[in-house]
Structure formats: C-alpha cells, structure tokens
Design a protein around this motif. Structure first.
Motif, short mmCIF file in Angstrom:
data_model
loop_
_atom_site.label_atom_id
_atom_site.label_comp_id
_atom_site.label_asym_id
_atom_site.label_seq_id
_atom_site.Cartn_x
_atom_site.Cartn_y
_atom_site.Cartn_z
N ALA A 62 60.86 61.72 58.59
CA ALA A 62 59.47 62.17 58.52
C ALA A 62 59.23 62.98 57.24
O ALA A 62 58.21 62.80 56.57
CB ALA A 62 59.13 63.01 59.74
N THR A 63 60.18 63.83 56.89
CA THR A 63 60.05 64.62 55.67
C THR A 63 60.05 63.72 54.44
O THR A 63 59.26 63.92 53.51
CB THR A 63 61.21 65.63 55.57
OG1 THR A 63 61.18 66.47 56.73
CG2 THR A 63 61.10 66.48 54.33
N ASP A 65 59.12 60.56 54.34
CA ASP A 65 57.84 59.84 54.33
C ASP A 65 56.73 60.73 53.79
O ASP A 65 55.90 60.29 53.00
CB ASP A 65 57.49 59.34 55.73
CG ASP A 65 58.40 58.22 56.19
OD1 ASP A 65 59.09 57.61 55.33
OD2 ASP A 65 58.44 57.96 57.41
N ASP A 66 56.71 61.99 54.24
CA ASP A 66 55.70 62.93 53.75
C ASP A 66 55.85 63.15 52.24
O ASP A 66 54.86 63.22 51.51
CB ASP A 66 55.81 64.28 54.47
CG ASP A 66 55.37 64.20 55.92
OD1 ASP A 66 54.73 63.19 56.30
OD2 ASP A 66 55.67 65.14 56.68
N SER A 70 53.12 62.32 49.44
CA SER A 70 52.68 63.38 48.54
C SER A 70 52.88 62.98 47.09
O SER A 70 52.01 63.20 46.24
CB SER A 70 53.45 64.67 48.84
OG SER A 70 53.08 65.68 47.96
#
Length: 120
Positions: A62-63, A65-66, A70
């Motif tokens: 998830a990190t 992907d974020d 970004s």
C-alpha cells in the motif's frame, strides 16, 4: 516348596525394576505432554508471526502504491525542462558555440550566445 534366597532376591530386584520402569514411563509421558505443549506454543507463535508478516507485506504494498501515485502526480505537475520546449539551454548554447569556434563563448550569457549563434 520354599524359595531360596537367590530367588527371593531376584523377585525383589524384579519388583524394583518394575517400579523403576513404571516411574520412567510416567516421566516420559510427562515429558511428552510438556514437549507437546511447547510444540503447540511454538506453532501458535509461528502462526502469529506469519500473520504479522502478511500484514507488513500488505502495508508495504500500500505504501509503495501510494508512493507511485504521488510520484506520478508530482511528475505531472513539474515544469517541463527548457530543452523540451524548443528553447535551448545555456549548456547547449555553449556547446554549439564551442563547436562553431566562436571566440569568447565562455564569458557570454545566454542572450549573447543566442545572438552570436544567430538564433536570437
């Protein structure tokens, strides 16, 4: 018939051996229970560690992907470099002036280089 001393001593030794074997069997069962409990405890701890590892993997994905989202967003909003707009950069102008043999190009600014190259 009367038993001889040797027979009586052998029976006593046999009884003592039977008691010792019984005690040994109890000890083995007790150790087996203890070992079984320890194995179950280790299995539970391993399952908990695997669950935690799966959570960590999900969080890391998830990190990542974020971070990708970004970075893509930032890349879309960053100003386009001058070389992509059709206006040559200062370094490109200096390289061209050097290649053409223009004297004093190292002391010229961008506007002077454009004029000397006939582009400005």
């Amino acid at each position: 018939m009367a038993k001889s001393k040797a027979e009586k001593a052998a029976e006593r030794a046999l009884d003592t051996a039977r008691v010792a074997v019984g005690e040994a069997e109890k000890a083995v069962r007790k150790l087996d229970k203890k070992t079984k409990r320890e194995a179950e405890d280790l299995a539970d701890r391993l399952a908990a560690a695997a669950k935690d590892a799966k959570k960590a993997v999900r969080r890391a994905k998830a990190t990542a992907d974020d971070a990708r989202a970004s970075a893509t967003s930032v890349a879309e909003h960053v100003a386009v470099p001058a070389s992509h707009t059709g206006i040559p950069t200062f370094r490109e102008l200096r390289d061209r002036a050097k290649a053409r043999g223009i004297q004093g190009y190292s002391r010229m600014n961008k506007a002077q280089l454009l004029h000397a190259l006939g582009e400005g």
